[in-house]
Design a protein around this motif. Structure first.
Motif, PDB file in Angstrom:
ATOM      1  N   VAL A  89       0.825  -1.214   0.000  1.00 17.90           N
ATOM      2  CA  VAL A  89       0.000   0.000   0.000  1.00 17.90           C
ATOM      3  C   VAL A  89       0.858   1.262   0.000  1.00 17.90           C
ATOM      4  N   LEU A  90       2.148   1.097  -0.305  1.00 18.50           N
ATOM      5  CA  LEU A  90       3.082   2.222  -0.223  1.00 18.50           C
ATOM      6  C   LEU A  90       2.648   3.387  -1.107  1.00 18.50           C
ATOM      7  N   TYR A  91       2.344   3.097  -2.365  1.00 20.85           N
ATOM      8  CA  TYR A  91       1.976   4.189  -3.275  1.00 20.85           C
ATOM      9  C   TYR A  91       0.508   4.576  -3.149  1.00 20.85           C
ATOM     10  N   GLN A  92      -0.258   3.758  -2.461  1.00 23.65           N
ATOM     11  CA  GLN A  92      -1.675   4.082  -2.272  1.00 23.65           C
ATOM     12  C   GLN A  92      -1.831   5.384  -1.501  1.00 23.65           C
ATOM     13  N   MET A  93      -0.872   5.665  -0.610  1.00 23.67           N
ATOM     14  CA  MET A  93      -0.924   6.926   0.123  1.00 23.67           C
ATOM     15  C   MET A  93      -0.871   8.113  -0.834  1.00 23.67           C
ATOM     16  N   VAL A  94      -0.040   8.032  -1.871  1.00 23.59           N
ATOM     17  CA  VAL A  94       0.058   9.114  -2.858  1.00 23.59           C
ATOM     18  C   VAL A  94      -1.277   9.268  -3.592  1.00 23.59           C
ATOM     19  N   GLU A  95      -1.834   8.142  -4.019  1.00 22.67           N
ATOM     20  CA  GLU A  95      -3.099   8.185  -4.752  1.00 22.67           C
ATOM     21  C   GLU A  95      -4.237   8.688  -3.873  1.00 22.67           C
ATOM     22  N   ASP A  96      -4.267   8.238  -2.629  1.00 24.37           N
ATOM     23  CA  ASP A  96      -5.317   8.697  -1.701  1.00 24.37           C
ATOM     24  C   ASP A  96      -5.195  10.190  -1.432  1.00 24.37           C
ATOM     25  N   MET A  97      -3.955  10.671  -1.306  1.00 22.40           N
ATOM     26  CA  MET A  97      -3.759  12.095  -1.045  1.00 22.40           C
ATOM     27  C   MET A  97      -4.180  12.930  -2.258  1.00 22.40           C
ATOM     28  N   LYS A  98      -3.881  12.432  -3.451  1.00 26.56           N
ATOM     29  CA  LYS A  98      -4.337  13.127  -4.658  1.00 26.56           C
ATOM     30  C   LYS A  98      -5.858  13.230  -4.671  1.00 26.56           C
ATOM     31  N   ASN A  99      -6.524  12.114  -4.411  1.00 24.31           N
ATOM     32  CA  ASN A  99      -7.994  12.111  -4.409  1.00 24.31           C
ATOM     33  C   ASN A  99      -8.548  13.043  -3.341  1.00 24.31           C
ATOM     34  N   ARG A 100      -7.912  13.033  -2.189  1.00 26.19           N
ATOM     35  CA  ARG A 100      -8.361  13.878  -1.082  1.00 26.19           C
ATOM     36  C   ARG A 100      -8.282  15.359  -1.453  1.00 26.19           C
ATOM     37  N   LEU A 101      -7.207  15.751  -2.111  1.00 19.59           N
ATOM     38  CA  LEU A 101      -7.023  17.154  -2.487  1.00 19.59           C
ATOM     39  C   LEU A 101      -7.885  17.550  -3.682  1.00 19.59           C
ATOM     40  N   VAL A 102      -8.101  16.608  -4.609  1.00 21.73           N
ATOM     41  CA  VAL A 102      -8.993  16.880  -5.743  1.00 21.73           C
ATOM     42  C   VAL A 102     -10.420  17.086  -5.257  1.00 21.73           C
ATOM     43  N   GLU A 103     -10.873  16.203  -4.352  1.00 21.10           N
ATOM     44  CA  GLU A 103     -12.231  16.316  -3.818  1.00 21.10           C
ATOM     45  C   GLU A 103     -12.449  17.627  -3.076  1.00 21.10           C
ATOM     46  N   ALA A 104     -11.367  18.158  -2.502  1.00 22.69           N
ATOM     47  CA  ALA A 104     -11.464  19.440  -1.795  1.00 22.69           C
ATOM     48  C   ALA A 104     -11.263  20.625  -2.729  1.00 22.69           C
ATOM     49  N   ASN A 105     -11.143  20.337  -4.033  1.00 28.41           N
ATOM     50  CA  ASN A 105     -10.949  21.364  -5.053  1.00 28.41           C
ATOM     51  C   ASN A 105      -9.649  22.152  -4.838  1.00 28.41           C
ATOM     52  N   MET A 106      -8.607  21.450  -4.373  1.00 30.96           N
ATOM     53  CA  MET A 106      -7.330  22.101  -4.101  1.00 30.96           C
ATOM     54  C   MET A 106      -6.225  21.683  -5.070  1.00 30.96           C
ATOM     55  N   LEU A 107      -6.422  20.564  -5.783  1.00 35.83           N
ATOM     56  CA  LEU A 107      -5.400  20.056  -6.691  1.00 35.83           C
ATOM     57  C   LEU A 107      -5.915  20.080  -8.120  1.00 35.83           C
ATOM     58  N   GLY A 108      -5.099  20.602  -9.024  1.00 31.67           N
ATOM     59  CA  GLY A 108      -5.486  20.649 -10.425  1.00 31.67           C
ATOM     60  C   GLY A 108      -5.038  21.940 -11.069  1.00 31.67           C
ATOM     61  N   GLU A 109      -5.430  22.128 -12.318  1.00 35.69           N
ATOM     62  CA  GLU A 109      -5.042  23.325 -13.050  1.00 35.69           C
ATOM     63  C   GLU A 109      -5.617  24.564 -12.391  1.00 35.69           C
ATOM     64  N   ASN A 110      -4.735  25.557 -12.187  1.00 34.33           N
ATOM     65  CA  ASN A 110      -5.119  26.827 -11.547  1.00 34.33           C
ATOM     66  C   ASN A 110      -5.598  26.638 -10.112  1.00 34.33           C
ATOM     67  N   LYS A 111      -5.145  25.566  -9.471  1.00 29.92           N
ATOM     68  CA  LYS A 111      -5.464  25.309  -8.063  1.00 29.92           C
ATOM     69  C   LYS A 111      -4.198  25.499  -7.228  1.00 29.92           C
ATOM     70  N   PRO A 112      -4.329  25.698  -5.924  1.00 33.54           N
ATOM     71  CA  PRO A 112      -3.134  25.971  -5.102  1.00 33.54           C
ATOM     72  C   PRO A 112      -2.142  24.823  -5.013  1.00 33.54           C
ATOM     73  N   VAL A 113      -2.619  23.556  -5.034  1.00 29.44           N
ATOM     74  CA  VAL A 113      -1.709  22.413  -4.989  1.00 29.44           C
ATOM     75  C   VAL A 113      -1.353  22.018  -6.408  1.00 29.44           C
ATOM     76  N   THR A 114      -0.061  21.954  -6.698  1.00 26.39           N
ATOM     77  CA  THR A 114       0.391  21.706  -8.066  1.00 26.39           C
ATOM     78  C   THR A 114       0.828  20.266  -8.322  1.00 26.39           C
ATOM     79  N   ASN A 115       1.339  19.578  -7.303  1.00 25.34           N
ATOM     80  CA  ASN A 115       1.815  18.202  -7.491  1.00 25.34           C
ATOM     81  C   ASN A 115       1.709  17.406  -6.204  1.00 25.34           C
ATOM     82  N   VAL A 116       1.422  16.120  -6.345  1.00 29.41           N
ATOM     83  CA  VAL A 116       1.555  15.163  -5.249  1.00 29.41           C
ATOM     84  C   VAL A 116       2.500  14.079  -5.757  1.00 29.41           C
ATOM     85  N   ILE A 117       3.642  13.947  -5.112  1.00 30.92           N
ATOM     86  CA  ILE A 117       4.749  13.148  -5.639  1.00 30.92           C
ATOM     87  C   ILE A 117       5.146  12.077  -4.635  1.00 30.92           C
ATOM     88  N   GLY A 118       5.525  10.901  -5.144  1.00 32.05           N
ATOM     89  CA  GLY A 118       5.988   9.834  -4.271  1.00 32.05           C
ATOM     90  C   GLY A 118       7.278   9.203  -4.772  1.00 32.05           C
TER      91      GLY A 118
END
Length: 538
Positions: free
Chosen positions: A429-458
């Motif tokens: 489940v090592l990389y699942q944390m990266v994927e879960d964090m991406k989903n968490r930030l997308v759902e909060a409308n914080m990750l994506g184009e013209n959003k404050p979060v630019t990358n989630v990297i593992g």
């Protein structure tokens, strides 16, 4: 039936020949060797270079530190209160330190004269915390360390021990006006036994300097880190660093034969007799270390299409490479894209893959080891576990390949505001944390184009289930922090320092925390050593 079997064998042989041809092709395409007449060692934050075995390196040139860029810790976090039991630095205290140290062993803010010189010591690597220390002392011997701590303990002057200042949680910089005890001048290699491979050195020796010293004598250090060009071996021992070679050599404590330490009251513990010792490094100043240097090496990088393939390859690497496997590092495509954006060096694999793995082998017979690695490469291509790869052909190419993995943190640091986490979790489940964090930030409308979060990297060490989770943003925002923390602390997080004492309960039981407090109280009853860190406030 016989004919079909025969053709199947012919097809398989043809396929193997094509794979071998591909291996030769990628060998030719790897970065060309560079002359080694002048070796430069990257030293982490702010570029500095080490060119001598017993030298030191500034981790942050003072010109790179603008005092206006980092606010004082106590202004950003007013919940921290100075312990009223600690004395403020006086003229008499300064006179005492001048009487026992050489002029080069003292850096004093004397009415604003040396303020800029003190900044690299007061500001952490992440540029998140800034203390108000007016004095840095840089002893050159165990006896000077003992005299400093004895005086500070008797006069209740708080002290922050500092090595390379490469920590990520504010543990190596003052919060208020604590005296900074730098190990920078404790930088001598005292002895090396070429028969046993035992090295004796001071706590302020830079890890990469030690590794190059050992390499000149046919040995290598059992520890390797991305910050090796600036981190000090004393800090490595204090934190029981694992690093890039953990898979082969384990954590650093397994290579320690003895320590010489100074307790907060100035008592010197001479323990360089070969007795193995476990040391937290939170209360004791580590001075001399016996290290078991090891012999070495080849390196390869592979491209893969999924994290499941990363896991499959890890299993196979332990089957094929067995006793010579020393490192198994991975990073994702986002990490590589950032690296390409901020580094002029050409990546040797032309295709684009979702994941990349670096495999390193250490053994005593290079020809034998290279054949094992090439066979592993062949079979991974044939079974389509990997899609491409390159093998190093000499020491220069080995260093070049490692540089891609090691320079990822530097590339990330240029991408804007950073949220860095060092997490231990099961490999499946090592990389699942990266994927879960991406989903968490997308759902909060914080990750994506013209959003404050630019990358989630593992990226990280597959061998010990260690994930470096990095989140980059246009700016620091409390809303982003609330989405990340304490969510990430539900897994074991490395490092507490000033940043995370209140979260220690996620990984340690109340009984364990009380035991840690008991140890701290017994070794440092007045609490002068690195206060406000590690343990939650009373």
């Amino acid at each position: 039936m016989y004919v079909k079997t025969h053709f199947r064998k012919v097809d398989n042989l043809l396929q193997r020949n094509l794979i071998k041809a591909r291996i030769k092709e990628v060998k030719r395409s790897i970065l060309s060797p560079k002359p080694l007449s002048s070796i430069q060692y990257y030293t982490g934050h702010g570029r500095g270079y080490v060119t001598e075995v017993t030298g030191t390196a500034e981790t942050t040139p003072k010109s790179a530190v603008n005092k206006k860029e980092v606010n004082y810790t106590i202004d950003k976090y007013p919940q921290f209160k100075r312990n009223p039991n600690f004395k403020e630095l006086s003229t008499g205290d300064i006179d005492f330190f001048k009487s026992i140290l050489s002029p080069s062993g003292i850096l004093l803010d004397d009415n604003g004269k040396n303020t800029d010189d003190l900044l690299p010591y007061n500001i952490d690597w992440m540029r998140k915390y800034r203390g108000k220390s007016r004095l840095v002392v840089k002893p050159k011997s165990t006896e000077e360390v003992a005299a400093i701590l004895k005086y500070c303990n008797e006069n209740r002057l708080a002290v922050v021990p500092q090595g390379g200042n490469t920590g990520l949680v504010g543990g190596s910089v003052p919060v208020f006006d604590e005296i900074i005890l730098s190990t920078k001048n404790l930088n001598k290699i005292r002895d090396f036994d070429p028969i046993s491979g035992v090295l004796t050195c001071d706590a302020g020796c830079i890890l990469e300097v030690l590794d190059n010293y050992a390499a000149e004598r046919g040995y290598m250090m059992p520890l390797d880190l991305g910050a090796k060009g600036s981190c000090h071996i004393g800090g490595n021992v204090a934190t029981n660093a694992g690093g890039l070679r953990f898979l082969r050599y384990g954590s650093l404590h397994g290579s320690i034969l003895g320590l010489e330490v100074v307790l907060p009251d100035g008592t010197i513990l001479h323990n360089l007799s070969g007795l193995r010792k476990d040391n937290t490094g939170k209360c004791d100043m580590i001075l001399n270390n016996y290290l078991l240097a090891r012999k070495a090496v080849n390196v390869a990088i592979f491209g893969l299409n999924s994290f499941q393939q990363v896991q499959d390859m890890f299993i196979k690497s332990k089957e094929y490479l067995v006793e010579i496997l020393s490192a198994f590092e991975f990073w994702d495509l986002e990490s590589l894209n950032l690296l390409k954006r901020h580094s002029p060096k050409k990546f040797p694999i032309e295709g684009e893959y979702q994941f990349y793995v670096l495999v390193e082998t250490h053994g005593s017979n290079k020809e034998h080891d290279d054949k094992k690695l090439e066979k592993f490469f062949e079979d991974m291509l044939e079974t389509k576990v990997i899609q491409d790869g390159v093998l190093a052909q000499d020491i220069t190419q080995i260093k070049d390949l490692w540089s891609f993995r090691e320079n990822i943190p530097e590339a990330i640091s240029k991408a804007g505001a950073m949220y860095k986490y060092d997490i231990s979790m099961p490999v499946p489940v090592l990389y699942q944390m990266v994927e879960d964090m991406k989903n968490r930030l997308v759902e909060a409308n914080m990750l994506g184009e013209n959003k404050p979060v630019t990358n989630v990297i593992g990226f990280g060490h597959v061998g010990d289930g260690n994930l470096h989770l990095n989140i980059t943003a246009t700016h620091y925002d409390p809303k982003i922090t609330e989405l990340i923390e304490p969510y990430v602390y539900e897994w074991t997080e490395h490092g507490l320092g000033l940043m995370k004492p209140n979260y220690i309960g996620y990984s340690k039981s109340p009984q364990m925390i009380n035991l840690m407090k008991t140890f701290k109280q017994s070794l440092d009853p007045l609490g002068i050593m690195n206060p406000y860190k590690l343990l939650p406030p009373q």
